[in-house]
Design a protein around this motif. Structure first.
Motif, short mmCIF file in Angstrom:
data_model
loop_
_atom_site.label_atom_id
_atom_site.label_comp_id
_atom_site.label_asym_id
_atom_site.label_seq_id
_atom_site.Cartn_x
_atom_site.Cartn_y
_atom_site.Cartn_z
N VAL A 183 11.03 1.00 -1.98
CA VAL A 183 9.91 0.07 -1.81
C VAL A 183 8.58 0.64 -2.33
O VAL A 183 7.69 -0.11 -2.68
CB VAL A 183 9.73 -0.41 -0.35
CG1 VAL A 183 10.89 -1.29 0.06
CG2 VAL A 183 9.54 0.75 0.60
N SER A 184 8.46 1.97 -2.36
CA SER A 184 7.23 2.56 -2.91
C SER A 184 7.59 3.33 -4.17
O SER A 184 8.29 4.34 -4.10
CB SER A 184 6.58 3.51 -1.90
OG SER A 184 6.25 2.82 -0.72
N ILE B 138 7.76 -7.07 -14.37
CA ILE B 138 7.20 -8.12 -13.52
C ILE B 138 5.72 -7.83 -13.28
O ILE B 138 5.38 -6.72 -12.86
CB ILE B 138 7.94 -8.18 -12.16
CG1 ILE B 138 9.43 -8.43 -12.36
CG2 ILE B 138 7.29 -9.21 -11.23
CD1 ILE B 138 9.88 -9.83 -12.23
N GLY C 67 -2.55 -6.36 -13.52
CA GLY C 67 -1.77 -5.77 -12.44
C GLY C 67 -2.48 -4.67 -11.67
O GLY C 67 -3.64 -4.35 -11.93
N ASP C 68 -1.75 -4.11 -10.72
CA ASP C 68 -2.27 -2.98 -9.95
C ASP C 68 -2.04 -1.70 -10.75
O ASP C 68 -1.54 -1.73 -11.87
CB ASP C 68 -1.61 -2.94 -8.56
CG ASP C 68 -0.10 -2.96 -8.63
OD1 ASP C 68 0.45 -2.80 -9.74
OD2 ASP C 68 0.55 -3.12 -7.59
N ASP C 69 -2.44 -0.56 -10.17
CA ASP C 69 -2.35 0.70 -10.90
C ASP C 69 -0.91 0.99 -11.34
O ASP C 69 -0.67 1.46 -12.46
CB ASP C 69 -2.85 1.87 -10.02
CG ASP C 69 -4.35 1.77 -9.80
OD1 ASP C 69 -5.02 1.02 -10.56
OD2 ASP C 69 -4.86 2.43 -8.88
N ALA D 56 1.55 -1.12 -12.02
CA ALA D 56 1.97 -1.98 -13.13
C ALA D 56 1.29 -1.57 -14.43
O ALA D 56 1.91 -1.56 -15.50
CB ALA D 56 1.68 -3.44 -12.80
N PHE E 32 9.73 -3.33 -3.36
CA PHE E 32 9.08 -4.29 -2.47
C PHE E 32 8.96 -5.64 -3.18
O PHE E 32 9.46 -6.65 -2.69
CB PHE E 32 7.69 -3.77 -2.05
CG PHE E 32 7.04 -4.60 -0.96
CD1 PHE E 32 7.23 -4.28 0.37
CD2 PHE E 32 6.27 -5.70 -1.28
CE1 PHE E 32 6.65 -5.05 1.37
CE2 PHE E 32 5.69 -6.48 -0.29
CZ PHE E 32 5.87 -6.15 1.04
N THR E 33 8.33 -5.62 -4.35
CA THR E 33 8.14 -6.86 -5.10
C THR E 33 9.50 -7.48 -5.47
O THR E 33 9.69 -8.69 -5.32
CB THR E 33 7.34 -6.58 -6.38
OG1 THR E 33 6.13 -5.92 -6.02
CG2 THR E 33 7.01 -7.87 -7.12
N ASN F 71 12.42 -7.24 -4.05
CA ASN F 71 13.11 -7.82 -2.90
C ASN F 71 12.53 -9.19 -2.56
O ASN F 71 13.26 -10.16 -2.32
CB ASN F 71 12.97 -6.88 -1.70
CG ASN F 71 13.74 -7.35 -0.49
OD1 ASN F 71 13.28 -8.21 0.24
ND2 ASN F 71 14.94 -6.83 -0.29
N VAL F 72 11.20 -9.28 -2.57
CA VAL F 72 10.55 -10.54 -2.23
C VAL F 72 10.83 -11.59 -3.31
O VAL F 72 11.09 -12.76 -3.01
CB VAL F 72 9.03 -10.32 -2.01
CG1 VAL F 72 8.34 -11.65 -1.77
CG2 VAL F 72 8.79 -9.39 -0.82
N VAL F 73 10.80 -11.18 -4.58
CA VAL F 73 11.09 -12.11 -5.68
C VAL F 73 12.51 -12.67 -5.55
O VAL F 73 12.73 -13.88 -5.63
CB VAL F 73 10.95 -11.41 -7.05
CG1 VAL F 73 11.63 -12.21 -8.15
CG2 VAL F 73 9.48 -11.22 -7.38
#
Lengths: 335, 335
Positions: free
Chosen positions: A142-143, A174, A183-185, A187, A224-225, A227-229
Motif C-alpha cells: 500500500v505504500s 495511473i 500527480g503526487d510526488d 506519480a 492503495f490506489t 485496490n480502490v480502483v
C-alpha cells in the motif's frame, strides 16, 4: 507445469476447489496438479480423478481474520504453508490458493521468497473489460516508492508477454491527468523513471476513465490506489448490471422483451465477470503464485489453473533478469 | 442568493452556459444571476431574459492547457477572475464556472481566499448512484495530511446538511479494507482522527466496492485517490452502458425488444448521469464555488445553479465555525 493447490482455502473449499482442479487437470494432460489438504477430506472427492492429480497431506487452514505471518509460524503444516513450501523445494513451479489473501502473500514472501532486486511484491489482476488490462498493484504494497512502480512495470511486462501473449506490452501509469507533471510526488517521480527506462514501453499517464479503454496492456500504481480502483470498477459494474436487471424485470412487458435480450445480457455479464481469470497473480516472488477469489467456484479455479499452466514456467527467472537490467540502467543514468 | 456565472468558460460556452443560466433564473425568481463575460457576446443571447439576470463585463478566458495562476495574474479581467472577485467583494455569494478546473480552483484560492483553519481545499462531487454519496477530494489536493482528511470530513458534513438536506450525515473513509488498522500511513492516522472527533459521525472505512451502496453520505480521501475513483466509476458506468446498448441494437429482434425497454434504460442512464448535479463544489474557501464539467450543457448548468441557490448561503461561515471546533478538540486530545 506442476502446481500445488491449497484445497482447504476459500469460502467454498474443499468442494469447489477440488472440482475446479479436476476439471483443469482433465484439460491439462501434460501438467500435474497436487491437491494440498487433509487426505481424508480430499480422497473421497477424487473418484474418477485423472492420473495427473495427486494429494499432499496438510493440516488446517489460515483463516480470513487471522494475522497471516503469526498463523503461518504457528501452523507450518497448514495447507497454504505446505503448498508454498513445495514451490520453494522445487516440487512444484506454482501454487494456487483461494484462501486469505494475506496468508497467500505471507506464505509466498516467507516461504517462497522474493526475487532479487524486488523490494516489494505486487498483486496483478486482469480488469475484465472488452479491452482487458493487467492492473498492479491491487493491494500487496500500500505504500510504494517510485522504484517500486518501475519494478511493477517490469514484472507486469514480463507477465503480459508470458501469460497474455502480448509481445511488446504497453505500460500506463495511473494518474490524475495525462500530462507528465501531474500527480503526487510518487506519480511524478515514477513517471520520470518509466519514461526513461529502455525496458518499459511506456504509454504515459492513464486517467481513471481510460482504464477500460485499452490504452495500455499493463497499468501500474501503488497498492492503495490499485485496490480502490479495482474494487470501485467491480462495484460499479455490479451496480449498473443490477439496475439493468431491475429495468428488465419491472413489468410483464419488459420481462417478455428481456427474454429476447437475455442471452446477450448474460454474455455481457459473463464478459465482465472477475471469475473469467479466476484469480490474481502475486508477482515479485520466486515462483508463480495465484490468489483465487475468496468466493471462487469451480469455474474460477479451473480458469486460473488453465491460465497458469499455459503461461509456462520461467516467470521468476525472466522477471529477475529484466529487473536487474532495468535497475542497472537507472543506476547508469544516475551516474 | 446572488451567483456570478462565468459565461465564457467551458467547451460549450457561451451558448449552453447562458441557456442554462436563463433556465435556472426562471425557476429561481428570488435569486439573482450575473453572467460574466464580453457584453457584446452575451447581450444578444438575453432576449426575453427574466429580470433577475444581468451582465458583468469581462474580457477573455483562461484556457484548459494554461498555467492557472500565471494566467490569472496575466489576465485579471478574464471571466473567471471577475466572477471570483465579485464573491470576494461581497457582490455575490457564489460563483460558477465550467471552464478549466485549475483556473477555478486558483481563482477561488487567490481571489476568494481560504477559510481560516483550512490548509487545503477539496473538490466535492456527488457519485450519481441510486444511493448517492458526496466524494471529496476529487483532485484539488493530491498530497494530503491526516488533518486535511479530518477537515474534508467537516467540510463535507456541513455541505451535506445544507445542500443535501441530510441532518446527521455519515462520513466514511475510503480505504483498502474495513478494519481500522488497514491502509497506508495517511489512511491509518486519518482513521484515528475521524474516529476520535465529536464533530464527525464516522462510519468507518469504506472499500471501493461499497462506494455505490449507500454505506455513507460523505466519503473522504486524498485528491489523488478521489480523482482516480471518480473517473474509474464514470468510465466503468459508461463502458457497461455501452455494452448494454450494443446488446440491444445487435439484431432486428433485439431492437424490437429494446424499444419496449427503451424508456427504462434511458431513465437508468439518466440516473447515473453526472450532469444530474451539474458540477462539483470547491469546499474550504470563503464562498460557494461550483465547478461545472468542461462539457456541461444547459441542463447541467441549470441543475448546478438550482442546487446552489437551494443550498442557501452561510456555507463558508458554518464551515469555518465547525473546523475551529473540531481542531480545538484535536488539540485538546493531544494535550
Amino acid at each position: 507445469m506442476r502446481i500445488s493447490v491449497d484445497a482447504l482455502g476459500g469460502d467454498n473449499a474443499p468442494d469447489e476447489i477440488v472440482a475446479g482442479a479436476l476439471a483443469a487437470a482433465r484439460r491439462l494432460s501434460g501438467d500435474e496438479i497436487i491437491l494440498v489438504g487433509d487426505e481424508e477430506v480430499i480422497r473421497p472427492r477424487l473418484i474418477d480423478a485423472p492420473a495427473n492429480v495427486s494429494v499432499r497431506e496438510a493440516r488446517g487452514v489460515v483463516g480470513m481474520g487471522e494475522d497471516p505471518a503469526a498463523s503461518l509460524r504457528a501452523r507450518p503444516a497448514s495447507s497454504v504453508a505446505v503448498a508454498a513450501r513445495m514451490v520453494r523445494e522445487g516440487e512444484t513451479e506454482a501454487f494456487f490458493s483461494a484462501g486469505s489473501t494475506g496468508a497467500s502473500v505471507a506464505a509466498a514472501l516467507l516461504l517462497v521468497g522474493r526475487l532479487k532486486g524486488c523490494r516489494r511484491p505486487a498483486i496483478a489482476t486482469m480488469l475484465p473489460f472488452d479491452a482487458p488490462a493487467l492492473l498492479l498493484d491491487v493491494g500487496a504494497t500500500v505504500s510504494c516508492r517510485p522504484q517500486d512502480l518501475l519494478n511493477f512495470a517490469i514484472l507486469g511486462g514480463v507477465f503480459a508477454r508470458k501469460y497474455l501473449d502480448i509481445s511488446d506490452p504497453r505500460v500506463g501509469l495511473i494518474n490524475v491527468g495525462e500530462e507528465p507533471g501531474k500527480g503526487d510526488d510518487l506519480a511524478k517521480e515514477a513517471h520520470r523513471l518509466l519514461a526513461g527506462s529502455d525496458y518499459v514501453r511506456f504509454a504515459g499517464n492513464v486517467e481513471g476513465r481510460e482504464i477500460s479503454r485499452g490504452v495500455a496492456d499493463v497499468l501500474v500504481t501503488d497498492g492503495f490506489t490499485g485496490n480502490v480502483v479495482l474494487k470501485t470498477a467491480e462495484g460499479v459494474a455490479r451496480e449498473i448490471l443490477g439496475m439493468v436487471r431491475g429495468a428488465v424485470t419491472a413489468t410483464a412487458a419488459t420481462k417478455l422483451a428481456g427474454a429476447v435480450l437475455r442471452p446477450r445480457l448474460l454474455s455481457l455479464r459473463d464478459r465482465v465477470d472477475p471469475e473469467n481469470y479466476g484469480g490474481s497473480f502475486l508477482l515479485g516472488v520466486r515462483g508463480s503464485v495465484v490468489i483465487g477469489h475468496g468466493n471462487s467456484r469451480a469455474r474460477g479455479v479451473e480458469n486460473a489453473l488453465i491460465g497458469l499452466a499455459r503461461s509456462g514456467s520461467g516467470l521468476a527467472e525472466d522477471s529477475e533478469r529484466e529487473l536487474a537490467a532495468a535497475q542497472q540502467q537507472v543506476k547508469g543514468d544516475a551516474v
